[in-house]
Design an enzyme around this catalytic site. Structure first.
Site, PDB file in Angstrom:
ATOM      1  N   GLY A  92      18.336 -17.264  46.674  1.00 35.10           N
ATOM      2  CA  GLY A  92      17.213 -16.857  45.811  1.00 35.10           C
ATOM      3  C   GLY A  92      17.120 -15.349  45.669  1.00 35.10           C
ATOM      4  N   LYS A  94      15.961  -5.523  39.728  1.00 33.83           N
ATOM      5  CA  LYS A  94      16.706  -5.662  40.987  1.00 33.83           C
ATOM      6  C   LYS A  94      16.350  -4.474  41.880  1.00 33.83           C
ATOM      7  CE  LYS A  94      21.595  -6.312  42.279  1.00 33.83           C
ATOM      8  NZ  LYS A  94      22.862  -6.700  41.638  1.00 33.83           N
ATOM      9  N   GLY A 119      14.596  -6.122  50.823  1.00 29.23           N
ATOM     10  CA  GLY A 119      14.103  -6.332  49.461  1.00 29.23           C
ATOM     11  C   GLY A 119      14.332  -5.156  48.523  1.00 29.23           C
ATOM     12  N   ASP A 168      26.633 -18.186  43.734  1.00 34.40           N
ATOM     13  CA  ASP A 168      25.368 -17.609  43.259  1.00 34.40           C
ATOM     14  C   ASP A 168      25.607 -16.407  42.357  1.00 34.40           C
ATOM     15  OD1 ASP A 168      26.193 -16.880  46.046  1.00 34.40           O
ATOM     16  OD2 ASP A 168      24.784 -15.247  45.734  1.00 34.40           O
TER      17      ASP A 168
HETATM   18  P1  AMP Z   1      24.496 -10.581  46.373  1.00 35.21           P
HETATM   19  O1  AMP Z   1      25.731 -11.016  47.091  1.00 35.21           O
HETATM   20  O2  AMP Z   1      24.216  -9.111  46.372  1.00 35.21           O
HETATM   21  O3  AMP Z   1      24.463 -11.137  44.987  1.00 35.21           O
HETATM   22  O4  AMP Z   1      23.241 -11.185  47.174  1.00 35.21           O
HETATM   23  C1  AMP Z   1      23.273 -12.399  47.861  1.00 35.21           C
HETATM   24  C2  AMP Z   1      21.892 -12.759  48.366  1.00 35.21           C
HETATM   25  O5  AMP Z   1      21.387 -11.763  49.256  1.00 35.21           O
HETATM   26  C3  AMP Z   1      20.836 -12.910  47.287  1.00 35.21           C
HETATM   27  O6  AMP Z   1      19.996 -13.963  47.668  1.00 35.21           O
HETATM   28  C4  AMP Z   1      20.123 -11.581  47.328  1.00 35.21           C
HETATM   29  O7  AMP Z   1      18.798 -11.674  46.832  1.00 35.21           O
HETATM   30  C5  AMP Z   1      20.132 -11.277  48.814  1.00 35.21           C
HETATM   31  N1  AMP Z   1      20.021  -9.844  49.103  1.00 35.21           N
HETATM   32  C6  AMP Z   1      20.952  -8.886  48.924  1.00 35.21           C
HETATM   33  N2  AMP Z   1      20.501  -7.683  49.320  1.00 35.21           N
HETATM   34  C7  AMP Z   1      19.221  -7.869  49.768  1.00 35.21           C
HETATM   35  C8  AMP Z   1      18.204  -7.018  50.317  1.00 35.21           C
HETATM   36  N3  AMP Z   1      18.394  -5.698  50.493  1.00 35.21           N
HETATM   37  N4  AMP Z   1      17.029  -7.588  50.664  1.00 35.21           N
HETATM   38  C9  AMP Z   1      16.814  -8.896  50.515  1.00 35.21           C
HETATM   39  N5  AMP Z   1      17.727  -9.747  50.011  1.00 35.21           N
HETATM   40  C10 AMP Z   1      18.910  -9.254  49.638  1.00 35.21           C
HETATM   41 MG    MG Z   2      23.925 -12.031  43.605  1.00 36.88          MG
END
Ligand code: AMP
Ligand code: MG
Length: 502
Positions: free
Chosen positions: A99, A122, A135, A264
């Site tokens: 998510g 983002k 976040g 994802d």
């Molecule tokens: P990504 O591989 O960057 O597309 O992210 C994979 C998952 O990690 C997604 O659910 C993102 O929302 C979560 N995510 C990545 N970076 C953060 C962050 N700094 N804080 C919270 N969730 C994160």
């Molecule tokens: Mg992603």
């Protein structure tokens, strides 16, 4: 799912007509939420052309209220921001809840040409999906996504687009404190393979999601029956297979390495999404990996088509119950469609490669392409530079190619290529011109992007702005941009790594 965070700011009318059909129709896949207040929001970059195509007034976006919206601090009047739920296979392992952990879907806009798009933030603060993360996002990676996605758009490759980056004034802990930032991006939707993986485990919402995705992305299929041999859901799967096979070919032709092709990060629309650890090749190398966390090379350059097919198999699994009530029938129907991926990919790749070599597709000889790739790999020749050098060769300028591959090694191949061109009967100058219209001169080179992002993090945006101007005009040669065609120094390439989720 439903929850709403305490309001942190007032609502303003910046983005008139923001709709929320996803949140309204698929509430089970969303959590009502809003962004964290930014301590000192400053606009770093705004995409005036994109804003105009969305019917947004740039001067309003640049105002304090506009920057408030793009930082996530302020909710536009009438908007219903949500964090979207999704699952995903990450490096092959299943995560049932991922998510939007640092992102929000602000709402949807209809462009001047009638297309519905998502407006998404983002880096806008923690959500119920943040798990261990903070976040937030920081300036370097958000400007990186801005620049690379806009370069991809200029190259004609389906992609999410970047509307703005706002520095929030928040210090975010990464390698030491870094300046926080929020990217506003626009996509034809944020529905991912992972959205289907999540919905498939929620029950009824799966069919609503599939119908929503069909109507949004493949409206020509809405009239098809929900049951029977050629039902809507099987044809939907086929449409996604086609869109992703085409996308994979476009990446491979331009030398793009996505870097984190988890399910994802694979869209239903066929747009490139989530520019985390991505990079462009310098030297052609199927084994090229840039991401620091991709130790096994799962997402290496040459593996990308196979990985996309694997991700599509995960999508297929989520659709089985919709396609046929008899599991065996469903499995054989989706398998037959999935098996068309390779041929679809090969056709797109062959057509693209023929164009890169100035050939009409009908006369492209597969060994001609394979032998060129072998030569380029053997000599570590710059991928982008090689195709421009071949066009220069046709114009009688052999120096660029001589700088890449020793003449005696490439001479027999050049003869075969010339033979194919002669058969085609088009003049050399015309062929070279056609090649230059499909082979970019300027791509976001890793060493230049690195310098620009470091400077931007330290407060100097000039190198970023210049590089953005260059890579959004990838085909037009300009004398003062000659530095931007140079491959990275070897000392840089040997140690260069990209980082995920930074
Ligand atoms: P990504 O591989 O960057 O597309 O992210 C994979 C998952 O990690 C997604 O659910 C993102 O929302 C979560 N995510 C990545 N970076 C953060 C962050 N700094 N804080 C919270 N969730 C994160
Ligand atoms: Mg992603």
């Amino acid at each position: 799912m439903a929850a709403i965070q305490e309001s942190t700011a007032g609502a303003v009318t910046i983005v008139a007509g923001l709709e929320s059909t996803f949140a309204d129709e698929l509430g089970a896949l969303t959590v009502l939420w809003q962004g964290a207040a930014a301590p000192d929001p400053q606009l770093l970059v705004v995409n005036e052309q994109l804003a105009a195509s969305l019917g947004l007034d740039v001067t309003v976006l640049q105002s304090a209220d506009g920057v408030g919206v793009m930082s996530g601090s302020t909710v536009p009047v009438g908007a219903t921001p949500v964090a979207m739920a999704y699952a995903g296979h990450q490096f092959g392992g299943y995560a049932p809840i991922l998510g939007d952990g640092r992102a929000l879907l602000l709402g949807e806009l209809v462009t001047n040409d009638g297309q519905r798009v998502d407006l998404h933030l983002k880096g806008s603060g923690p959500t119920p999906f943040s798990r261990g993360g903070d976040g937030y996002a920081v300036v370097g990676p958000m400007l990186r996504e801005y620049l690379v996605s806009e370069a991809m758009y200029a190259l004609g490759i389906p992609t999410t687009r970047a509307l703005s980056v706002v520095a929030t004034g928040r210090h975010v802990r990464r390698n030491g404190a870094e300046p926080g930032a929020v990217l506003a991006r626009v996509a034809s939707s944020h529905i991912r393979v992972g959205t289907f993986e999540f919905a498939a485990r929620q029950g009824e919402v799966l069919q609503s999601l599939a119908d929503f995705a069909v109507a949004r992305h493949y409206p020509e299929l809405t009239e098809l029956s929900a049951t029977g041999t050629h039902n809507r859901y099987l044809r939907f799967f086929e449409a996604v297979v086609e869109a992703q096979a085409s996308l994979a070919a476009r990446w491979m032709l331009v030398g793009f390495v996505h870097g984190v092709m988890n399910t994802d990060n694979t869209t239903i629309s066929g747009e490139t999404i989530d520019y985390g650890p991505c990079a462009f090749l310098d030297a052609f190398d199927p084994a090229a990996v840039f991401s620091s966390i991709d130790r096994g090379g799962r997402y290496a350059f040459g593996n990308q088509p196979a990985v996309l097919k694997w991700n599509l198999a995960r999508l297929a699994e989520t659709l089985l119950t919709l396609i046929d009530s008899t599991p065996d029938e469903s499995i054989s129907a989706v398998s037959a469609v999935l098996e068309t991926f390779d041929e679809r990919y090969q056709n797109h790749y062959a057509a693209g490669m023929a164009a890169k070599l100035g050939l009409a597709q009908a006369i492209v000889d597969r060994t001609l392409v394979d032998d060129l790739l072998t030569l380029l790999a053997e000599h570590g020749a710059d991928w982008t530079g090689s195709f421009r050098a071949l066009a220069d060769e046709l114009r009688g300028d052999s120096a660029p190619l001589d700088n890449l591959v020793p003449r005696d090694h490439i001479a027999p191949w050049l003869q075969r290529w010339q033979g194919a061109l002669t058969e085609q009967g088009r003049g050399s100058a015309e062929t070279a011109g056609a090649m230059d219209r499909v082979n970019p001169l300027y791509i976001p080179r890793n060493h230049q992007l690195d310098v620009a992002l470091r400077a931007a993090t330290d407060g100097d945006l000039v190198p970023f702005e210049t590089l953005l101007e260059v890579v959004t005009h990838p085909f037009d040669r300009r004398d003062d941009w000659s530095d931007y065609t140079e491959a990275a120094p070897q000392s840089f390439s040997e140690t260069f790594q990209t980082f995920c989720g930074t």
